[in-house]
Write a protein that holds these residues in place. Structure first.
Motif, PDB file in Angstrom:
ATOM      1  N   VAL A 112      -1.249  -8.899   9.813  1.00 13.81           N
ATOM      2  CA  VAL A 112      -1.199  -9.450   8.463  1.00 13.81           C
ATOM      3  C   VAL A 112      -2.048  -8.565   7.560  1.00 13.81           C
ATOM      4  O   VAL A 112      -2.867  -7.772   8.033  1.00 13.81           O
ATOM      5  CB  VAL A 112      -1.717 -10.906   8.418  1.00 13.81           C
ATOM      6  CG1 VAL A 112      -0.912 -11.788   9.342  1.00 13.81           C
ATOM      7  CG2 VAL A 112      -3.193 -10.969   8.793  1.00 13.81           C
ATOM      8  N   THR A 113      -1.871  -8.703   6.252  1.00 12.11           N
ATOM      9  CA  THR A 113      -2.697  -7.968   5.285  1.00 12.11           C
ATOM     10  C   THR A 113      -3.384  -8.956   4.360  1.00 12.11           C
ATOM     11  O   THR A 113      -2.776  -9.936   3.923  1.00 12.11           O
ATOM     12  CB  THR A 113      -1.847  -6.995   4.449  1.00 12.11           C
ATOM     13  OG1 THR A 113      -0.806  -7.723   3.791  1.00 12.11           O
ATOM     14  CG2 THR A 113      -1.243  -5.915   5.329  1.00 12.11           C
ATOM     15  N   LEU A 114      -4.667  -8.688   4.072  1.00  9.89           N
ATOM     16  CA  LEU A 114      -5.464  -9.519   3.167  1.00  9.89           C
ATOM     17  C   LEU A 114      -6.345  -8.616   2.315  1.00  9.89           C
ATOM     18  O   LEU A 114      -6.717  -7.523   2.740  1.00  9.89           O
ATOM     19  CB  LEU A 114      -6.330 -10.503   3.956  1.00  9.89           C
ATOM     20  CG  LEU A 114      -5.609 -11.698   4.606  1.00  9.89           C
ATOM     21  CD1 LEU A 114      -6.572 -12.487   5.469  1.00  9.89           C
ATOM     22  CD2 LEU A 114      -4.995 -12.602   3.548  1.00  9.89           C
ATOM     23  N   PRO A 115      -6.726  -9.078   1.125  1.00  6.75           N
ATOM     24  CA  PRO A 115      -7.588  -8.259   0.256  1.00  6.75           C
ATOM     25  C   PRO A 115      -8.943  -7.991   0.889  1.00  6.75           C
ATOM     26  O   PRO A 115      -9.385  -8.708   1.797  1.00  6.75           O
ATOM     27  CB  PRO A 115      -7.734  -9.135  -1.001  1.00  6.75           C
ATOM     28  CG  PRO A 115      -6.595 -10.089  -0.948  1.00  6.75           C
ATOM     29  CD  PRO A 115      -6.305 -10.324   0.485  1.00  6.75           C
ATOM     30  N   PHE A 116      -9.647  -6.965   0.369  1.00 11.66           N
ATOM     31  CA  PHE A 116     -10.986  -6.636   0.841  1.00 11.66           C
ATOM     32  C   PHE A 116     -11.961  -7.732   0.393  1.00 11.66           C
ATOM     33  O   PHE A 116     -12.185  -7.929  -0.799  1.00 11.66           O
ATOM     34  CB  PHE A 116     -11.435  -5.280   0.273  1.00 11.66           C
ATOM     35  CG  PHE A 116     -11.064  -4.126   1.143  1.00 11.66           C
ATOM     36  CD1 PHE A 116      -9.744  -3.765   1.298  1.00 11.66           C
ATOM     37  CD2 PHE A 116     -12.029  -3.404   1.825  1.00 11.66           C
ATOM     38  CE1 PHE A 116      -9.386  -2.702   2.099  1.00 11.66           C
ATOM     39  CE2 PHE A 116     -11.686  -2.338   2.621  1.00 11.66           C
ATOM     40  CZ  PHE A 116     -10.351  -1.979   2.765  1.00 11.66           C
ATOM     41  N   ILE A 117     -12.532  -8.449   1.354  1.00 15.04           N
ATOM     42  CA  ILE A 117     -13.528  -9.487   1.097  1.00 15.04           C
ATOM     43  C   ILE A 117     -14.565  -9.439   2.208  1.00 15.04           C
ATOM     44  O   ILE A 117     -14.413  -8.717   3.211  1.00 15.04           O
ATOM     45  CB  ILE A 117     -12.893 -10.893   1.014  1.00 15.04           C
ATOM     46  CG1 ILE A 117     -11.971 -11.144   2.224  1.00 15.04           C
ATOM     47  CG2 ILE A 117     -12.148 -11.098  -0.277  1.00 15.04           C
ATOM     48  CD1 ILE A 117     -11.318 -12.512   2.209  1.00 15.04           C
TER      49      ILE A 117
END
Length: 551
Positions: A112-117
């Motif tokens: 999956v892809t998620l924003p940088f956090i």
């Protein structure tokens, strides 16, 4: 003076021997003897044991044990644990790192892809999104992830993550089974993660797109890799039992009605399989090969259709890229003729094994590996994946595994420190009794033994040198308090005033972890802490070596 010199020499020998014992202990104290993978199937358990030798990693033992159940019922925890005990008979479970591959319809993994956090926010974000990714996910499910890389989507840089989940009931079930055998697992993997570990150590061609089809007793799973990166995985509702059940259908002919029992159908499935030249000659006086092919046609068509849909999805997602090969795994893969049938239907290479270029296979494991690699591959891959990375164990158990290593290390080190003075004391008491009998006769010679004074001074100098040794109890107490999670020490030595420490890091943020560890060392007893070397090892763990002075 001669007597004093002999006592001094004896003490120096004892101290030297104790130092050698400590050195040998330090080099092995932080290590287990072997790493092993266990794969739990519906009707059998598979096992693969690896040892690290001078020339690399060796598969030294492998096995398959059938799970026995009463009255053809689904085996319970007791029957599974009994099979595992038989499989591990003769294996010293206390000396190994055990990695288990678990599976059920709700156990899965995907990218999956998620924003940088931040890491804390990332876990929350994954859990919030998990219901969109995994059909069977709920708040109680076990979930873990690893960062696979970065991608840019719509001009925004994002994390590419490998996420795995498993229902709480499945995790607890296998924890209970392992507890019955006295095994405390270091990690739980799922099939895609285990196969990723297999590819990482056994396959060097990073350009090929490879698919794996694991045909189990009750369900199958297809996993597709682009090089060593997971593209997708999916459960398929066609399994080994479906072919057996299809062969038990009632047949009507001029001879009347006939039907195979489940055991008869299983025997024909394995021995005859998909007939290549079907005819009317009866098999065991009950069913012809033409009838066998007719009964198997429905599940075969369903299986090839499900695989084709998966491959079509891959081509759509990748702009028309093709899959190079399909590797069959699981007991159901040995349906006679299945390899050729799928190759003809799908139009690609279908096989049963991978060439392993890194791991060496010892004689004791070679025969089973050559014959049944398709069955032990998930156990093989689970061990090669190692305790790092994805781990579906509950958080409290993962933390306990890390603490267990530290506690064992400290306990053994303290035992050594207590044992050496005791050994020295016993030796001194024995020798003292002998020397006391000689002292009376030696008094008249002392005045003439001026040259021996220099030797005595040398002995005192040696004792002064040893007096500069650090207080090891304080050193180990300091280390036990500051070793961070994910860091395991493997070797410790001292030469002159410099202590060298070697270890491994199992977590992803290795630079931050080693930096924090060095800062904490500087705040305590250690001075001038330097990083000598850092490298990736063969089993994907991160090795490091530090040096420092000490107060």
């Amino acid at each position: 003076m001669v007597i004093k010199q002999k006592i001094s020499n004896y003490l120096n020998k004892l101290i030297f021997s104790g130092s050698r014992i400590c050195h040998k202990a330090f080099t092995g104290i932080f290590k287990k003897s072997f790493i092993a993978g266990i794969d739990f199937g519906a009707d059998s358990i598979k096992f693969a044991q690896f040892n690290e030798k001078e020339d690399g990693l060796h598969l030294v033992s492998a096995g398959i044990e059938r799970i026995k159940s009463k009255d053809s019922k689904q085996p319970g925890d007791i029957e599974i644990a009994s099979a595992l005990k038989r499989l591990l008979s003769g294996v010293s479970t206390a000396r190994g790192i055990f990695i288990a591959n678990i599976n059920c319809p709700g156990t899965s993994a995907r990218e999956v892809t998620l924003p940088f956090i931040s890491p804390a926010e990332l876990v929350q974000a994954i859990r919030l999104k998990a219901k969109d990714y995994f059909t069977f996910f709920d708040e109680g499910s076990s979930l873990d992830y690893e960062i696979a890389g970065d991608v840019v989507e719509g001009g925004v840089r994002k994390h590419k993550l490998l996420v795995a989940v498993s229902p709480k009931a499945t995790v607890n079930k296998y924890l209970s089974i392992l507890a019955r055998t006295g095994i405390k697992p270091f990690s739980f993997k799922c099939l895609p993660v285990a196969l990723k570990g297999l590819l990482g150590d056994c396959y060097r061609d990073s350009d090929k797109v490879m698919a794996f089809l694991d045909i189990g007793k009750r369900f199958s799973e297809i996993v597709v890799f682009g090089g060593k990166s997971l593209i997708f995985s999916r459960k398929i509702p066609v399994a080994g039992d479906d072919f057996t059940k299809a062969l038990t259908a009632v047949l009507v002919s001029e001879r009347g009605k006939t039907a195979l029992t489940f055991d008869e159908a299983e025997k024909i499935k394995c021995s005859i399989g998909i007939p290549q030249d079907p005819g009317n000659e009866l098999i065991d006086g009950k069913i012809s090969s033409a009838q066998v092919l007719s009964l198997l046609r429905a599940p075969l068509t369903q299986l090839s259709g499900e695989i084709s849909r998966c491959f079509d999805y891959y081509r759509e997602e990748t702009g028309g890229k093709t899959i190079n090969s399909l590797t069959l795994l699981g007991a159901g893969a040995k349906l006679a003729g299945l390899e050729k049938f799928l190759s003809d239907e799908l139009g690609l290479e279908v096989n049963f094994s991978l060439s392993c270029e890194v791991v060496k296979i010892d004689k004791g494991a070679r025969e089973l590996t050559e014959k049944d690699f398709h069955r032990i591959a998930p156990a093989f891959g689970a061990a090669l994946a190692g305790p790092g990375g994805i781990n579906l164990l509950p958080r409290e158990i993962k933390e306990e595994a890390a603490r267990r290593i530290i506690r064992t290390t400290i306990a053994v080190a303290v035992s050594l420190l207590l044992f050496i003075p005791l050994l020295t004391y016993i030796g001194m008491r024995i020798q003292l009794g002998v020397f006391e009998k000689r002292i009376t006769a030696a008094h008249l010679e002392l005045a003439n033994l001026e040259p021996a004074l220099k030797a005595t001074a040398a002995g005192r100098l040696a004792q002064n040198v040893f007096a500069d040794e650090p207080y090891w109890t304080d050193v180990f107490r300091e280390l036990s308090n500051i070793i961070p999670d994910g860091v395991y020490l493997s070797q410790m030595s001292m030469r002159g005033k410099v202590i060298r420490v070697k270890g491994i890091i199992t977590l992803a943020e290795k630079e931050k972890i080693i930096s924090d560890f060095m800062n904490k060392l500087e705040e305590g007893l250690f001075r001038n802490v330097r990083l000598i070397v850092t490298k990736e090892s063969a089993n994907t763990l991160h090795e490091f070596e530090l040096s420092s002075g000490i107060e």
